[in-house]
Design an enzyme around this catalytic site. Structure first.
Site, PDB file in Angstrom:
ATOM      1  CE  LYS A 114      -3.149   7.331  -8.043  1.00  0.00           C
ATOM      2  NZ  LYS A 114      -2.572   6.136  -8.664  1.00  0.00           N
TER       3      LYS A 114
HETATM    4  N1  GLU Z   1      -2.304   3.049  -6.864  1.00  0.00           N
HETATM    5  C1  GLU Z   1      -2.003   1.936  -7.702  1.00  0.00           C
HETATM    6  C2  GLU Z   1      -1.639   2.418  -9.099  1.00  0.00           C
HETATM    7  O1  GLU Z   1      -1.240   3.548  -9.287  1.00  0.00           O
HETATM    8  C3  GLU Z   1      -3.082   0.859  -7.696  1.00  0.00           C
HETATM    9  C4  GLU Z   1      -4.446   1.285  -8.148  1.00  0.00           C
HETATM   10  C5  GLU Z   1      -5.510   0.231  -7.934  1.00  0.00           C
HETATM   11  O2  GLU Z   1      -5.183  -0.880  -7.530  1.00  0.00           O
HETATM   12  O3  GLU Z   1      -6.675   0.546  -8.190  1.00  0.00           O
HETATM   13  O4  GLU Z   1      -1.651   1.670 -10.043  1.00  0.00           O
END
Ligand code: GLU
Length: 424
Positions: A114
């Site tokens: 993240k």
């Molecule tokens: N931000 C989204 C999540 O928390 C998507 C992450 C992604 O598609 O890599 O799942």
């Protein structure tokens, strides 16, 4: 095995501790050995950068940027980038670990990561946000990569930022590499169905859980807290399947109508009102936090962390909680919610539709091919339903909550893969 008390929490609001508390319980259930426990609890890489940006008024502001790779055991790490004033290292660490567990629950070949920048995009111009996104990308050039670490949108970011990121990354490599990031605009290799994917997965999880609880969608009511990309699509798709959405909310407050809210109308209103529901007339305005305590069958928290906590968990009246947000329930609230007999389709299961279609986007980019929207939806629905059934079966087998069952499924998979791969 029955319910195991979580390790005592020092700070209920700390999402990393909340994640660790569930990780700890699930590891005990699995009888994970200390070596693997220690590997999986520690993020593989944590990068913090300072990003000096020239603002439109000529001043220079320095922003803190983060990228945490929690794990790359199952494959390249995957996870969104958040632009929000509350971003901090502990939050990014928790969100990165949740991505590892989420990808494992839906069985896609990714580890978890993240990123985030502590900033308020609502108060910044498009030019300032573009410079910030490009500067962040350039600082993370050694971290990102189509086979290494693949970012995506999260709170405060969307296709526009992903396009800048893809472009900046591609410039440094001297060629277009669209598979380095997902959630891109369609013309840049984005996937059909990606925008609504997280909300769609929430809908699939909600219907699967309602079937188990014998709740008839056509006779059910639902409140959706948070009306951003996840909440608004979840509300729309549930309403299309007969669920009466009686309340929605955003930063401007909560809106209630016992006869059901016209979700299409609310989305159109929000889109023409700078992204806010403020002033939406067809509904009664209620207190923002009251939406969580309404007498409804289904509650969908789709905003941010810790909104259901030890202060309000006792007052929740829904029979089912389907978590569209990451970490909307604090670990302390888990016990209260369980004792009340409320069923939770947890975040790492219920909101995995987004990363699932991100995976499809990456696959399409690498194939140089485009799938139809119908194919994307059919495949993601099947993955979500299979994951739900697997987590449900595990919860029955061990007599544990759906949340802990999701962690058990995920940790078991990552631990087994780690054992095959081995360490130093
Ligand atoms: N931000 C989204 C999540 O928390 C998507 C992450 C992604 O598609 O890599 O799942």
């Amino acid at each position: 095995m029955g319910y195991i008390e979580p390790a005592p929490l020092k700070d209920e609001e700390n999402p990393f501790e909340a994640m660790m508390s569930r990780f700890h319980i699930a590891s005990q259930i699995l009888g994970l050995d200390d070596e693997v426990y220690n590997v999986l609890k520690s993020p593989a890489k944590q990068v913090i950068v300072s990003l000096p940006i020239t603002m439109d008024d000529g001043s220079i502001r320095v922003f803190d940027g983060y990228r945490v790779v929690h794990s790359n055991i199952l494959g390249p790490s995957k996870g969104g980038i958040r632009f929000d004033p509350g971003v901090n290292l502990d939050e990014v660490k928790a969100l990165a670990a949740w991505m590892t567990w989420k990808c494992a629950v839906v069985d896609i070949p990714y580890g978890g990561a993240k990123g985030g920048i502590q900033c308020n995009p609502r108060e910044m111009s498009a030019g300032e946000i573009e410079r910030l996104t490009r500067s962040y990308t350039s600082s993370m050039i050694e971290i990102f990569g189509a086979d290494r670490d693949i970012p995506a949108p999260d709170m405060g970011t969307g296709p526009r930022e992903m396009a800048w990121l893809m472009d900046e990354y591609s410039r440094t490599q001297g060629m277009t590499i669209n598979s380095v990031v997902t959630g891109k605009p369609l013309v840049l290799g984005g996937s059909l169905g990606r925008t609504e994917a997280t909300g769609r997965g929430v809908m699939v999880s909600a219907l699967a859980a309602m079937e188990k609880l014998k709740i008839n969608p056509y006779k059910s009511t639902c409140a959706v807290q948070g009306f951003g990309n996840v909440g608004s699509f979840a509300a729309l798709l549930l309403a299309e399947r007969g669920v009466k959405i009686v309340a929605i909310s955003d930063l401007s407050g909560a809106y209630y109508n016992a006869n059901g809210i016209d979700i299409e109308g609310a989305i159109a209103y929000r889109n023409n009102n700078k992204g806010s529901l403020e002033g939406y007339a067809e509904v009664e305005k209620i207190d923002g936090s009251a939406i969580l305590e309404l007498e409804v069958d289904v509650l969908v928290p789709a905003a941010t962390e810790d909104v259901i906590n030890s202060h309000n968990a006792e007052k929740i009246k829904a029979k089912l909680i389907v978590e569209g947000a990451n970490g909307p329930t604090s670990a302390k609230a888990d016990t209260i919610i369980n004792d009340k007999g409320i069923i939770v389709a947890p975040d790492i299961l219920a909101n995995a539709g987004g990363v699932t279609v991100s995976y499809f986007e990456w696959v399409q980019n690498r194939l140089g091919y485009k799938w139809t929207g119908e194919r994307v939806n059919r495949r993601s629905d099947r993955i979500m339903k299979d994951a739900f059934d697997n987590v449900y079966k595990t919860s029955q087998e061990y007599n544990i909550s759906m949340r802990i069952a999701a962690y058990v499924v995920a940790i078991d998979k990552v631990a087994k893969t780690y054992k095959y791969r081995g360490g130093y």
